[in-house]
Design a protein around this motif. Structure first.
Motif, short mmCIF file in Angstrom:
data_model
loop_
_atom_site.label_atom_id
_atom_site.label_comp_id
_atom_site.label_asym_id
_atom_site.label_seq_id
_atom_site.Cartn_x
_atom_site.Cartn_y
_atom_site.Cartn_z
N ASN A 1 -41.81 -2.32 37.41
CA ASN A 1 -41.30 -2.29 36.03
C ASN A 1 -39.78 -2.07 36.05
OD1 ASN A 1 -43.46 -2.76 34.29
ND2 ASN A 1 -44.05 -0.62 34.19
N ASP B 1 -37.27 -5.01 34.88
CA ASP B 1 -37.04 -4.77 33.46
C ASP B 1 -38.27 -5.11 32.61
OD1 ASP B 1 -35.53 -3.87 31.30
OD2 ASP B 1 -34.70 -5.85 30.86
N HIS C 1 -42.22 -3.53 31.01
CA HIS C 1 -42.62 -2.28 30.35
C HIS C 1 -44.14 -2.11 30.31
CE1 HIS C 1 -38.43 -1.95 29.10
NE2 HIS C 1 -38.50 -3.21 28.72
N ASP D 1 -48.39 -5.03 27.49
CA ASP D 1 -48.43 -3.57 27.60
C ASP D 1 -49.29 -3.10 28.76
OD1 ASP D 1 -46.79 -3.22 25.39
OD2 ASP D 1 -48.47 -3.30 23.99
#
Length: 475
Positions: free
Chosen positions: A341, A345, A347, A385
């Motif tokens: 991550n 970059d 998430h 996510d």
């Protein structure tokens, strides 16, 4: 650093002349000494006053040197340097496994003796400094770290490894790390270095499979200018670079037999010469070596020197495969997810239940290295996510191939070259060609993932890279 004159060394040696010689060397360097010619006298001396260092012969006229060592260890954490003859090398190895600091073989030089005793004193100094800083600040601030700082995971199999490594780190004994490709053997070596009194010294890693045979001696011991064609300047070898620290020899079983003899002599004496040089050099290093092969089998087949194997295999650390580490695989997956991550970059917050179930069910033949590559691949390609099970579809495909395979890749189509015919015998392919086809087939089935292909074939990735380079050079 604490002065030698503050250190008391007990010399337990039944030969009066040899014991007097060792004591003389030590006293000239500023150590205090007491010489005992039998085990019972040594026991009484230890009971009266604990030495800082115990120089212990294993063969005594009354009791075993191991009994003296055990008696001393029960009363304090004194570093024990074992003196041994060739006939008692197995006993010396046993002593190292019981917590000995180092062992030196007769006959040995003054430099070899003094280097070992000085290293033992440095170990004492480092431990005392670490305890002092911890008492004053509540945390250890010196350069020595815990073995566990280098690893991720808390399974029972790994806890056993951590405990063994913590014990090994406090000696100078050679450590032989074995395990499948991708299990973290270099991390293991780094953890030993960082947890030892050598933490402030250099850590030098050499991959024995990646160095051409003709350059190996120069890589380890260095060379002088003009020693051979292409030696345009002096080169400092790994043994010299690692002085005061740790030398890690990965894929040790790939080392040529002729160099194995020179490495053994270096381990016995601590001395060597650069290629083309006349000057004898000395280096104080701790050897950690590793292989994904069975070294005992290589010894049986004459591929690895038996005397070198026993010299290196003082403390054996077997790293478990990832599939044997239980929930560590999820802990590691989350660890790599956080790392990837940050570097990409992204998430991602974690894994769905379906994804975790797939990660647990997959056998991970490439072990931790394969897990790291898979997580990085998913993070780079996908967004979201959570990592979902559908993103791990490639694992299902590889798992199916592994389950359907009897252990070796299926035979590829007919070779492009004709079979060899010698003296009327036909349809027998050269061994190199069969090997090439098997490797190429494995790489193809594994989606050009060479580390995974190597794991399936039971060899190291460096071996495959070396084979490929050899094929390219032959055309």
């Amino acid at each position: 650093m604490t002065m030698a004159s503050e250190k008391l060394v007990y010399v337990v040696e039944d030969s009066i002349s040899s014991g007097a010689l060792y004591s003389s060397y030590l006293e000239q360097a500023g150590y205090q000494t007491r010489h005992f010619t039998d085990g019972h006298s040594a026991l009484l001396g230890i009971k009266e006053q604990m030495p800082d260092v115990l120089l212990q012969d294993v063969c005594l006229p009354d009791i075993s040197g191991l009994e003296v060592m055990r008696f001393a260890k029960e009363r304090g954490d004194v570093p024990v340097i074992i003196i041994t003859a060739n006939s008692s090398i197995d006993i010396a190895v046993d002593a190292m496994r019981l917590g000995g600091f180092d062992f030196i073989e007769k006959p040995f030089s003054k430099d070899r003796l003094m280097t070992s005793v000085a290293s033992a004193c440095e170990q004492i100094q480092a431990e005392q400094t670490g305890r002092l800083k911890k008492n004053r600040s509540g945390s250890t601030t010196n350069k020595m770290k815990s073995v566990r700082d280098h690893f991720v995971g808390d399974s029972s199999t790994m806890n056993a490894v951590y405990n063994l490594l913590e014990s090994a780190a406090r000696s100078k004994a050679s450590v032989f790390v074995t395990g499948e490709s991708g299990t973290g053997k270099e991390v293991c070596a780094q953890s030993l270095h960082s947890a030892s009194a050598r933490a402030s010294g250099p850590f030098i890693a050499i991959n024995c499979a990646a160095i051409p045979t003709e350059l190996f001696e120069s890589e380890i011991f260095g060379h002088e200018k003009g020693a051979f064609s292409g030696a345009v300047s002096q080169r400092i070898g790994a043994a010299e670079q690692a002085d005061g620290g740790t030398l890690f020899l990965d894929e040790i079983c790939e080392m040529d037999l002729s160099l194995q003899a020179k490495l053994l002599r270096f381990l016995q004496t601590g001395s060597y010469q650069r290629v083309g040089g006349q000057k004898t050099l000395h280096s104080d290093i701790r050897i950690v070596c590793a292989t994904n092969r069975d070294p005992a089998q290589d010894v049986a087949e004459g591929l690895f020197r038996e005397d070198l194997y026993y010299r290196l295999n003082v403390i054996r650390v077997q790293l478990p495969p990832l599939r044997a580490r239980g929930n560590d695989v999820i802990t590691l997956a989350n660890h790599f997810l956080r790392e990837k991550n940050d570097s990409n970059d992204k998430h991602f917050l974690g894994f769905t239940n379906d994804a975790e179930a797939q990660i647990k069910a997959y056998p991970w033949p490439g072990n931790i290295r394969e897990l790291q590559n898979v997580i990085e691949n998913i993070v780079v390609i996908h967004d979201g996510d959570y990592i979902e099970g559908s993103m791990l579809e490639s694992l299902n495909n590889v798992a199916q191939q592994l389950n359907n395979s009897p252990g070796t890749p299926p035979a590829p189509p007919l070779a492009q070259t004709m079979p060899t015919s010698i003296n009327g015998v036909q349809n027998i392919k050269p061994l190199w060609q069969v090997e090439k086809e098997a490797i190429e087939s494995a790489i193809s089935q594994c989606g050009d993932n060479i580390p995974l292909a190597a794991a399936c074939l039971g060899v190291s990735a460096s071996t495959i890279y070396r084979k490929i380079k050899g094929w390219e050079n032959s055309h």
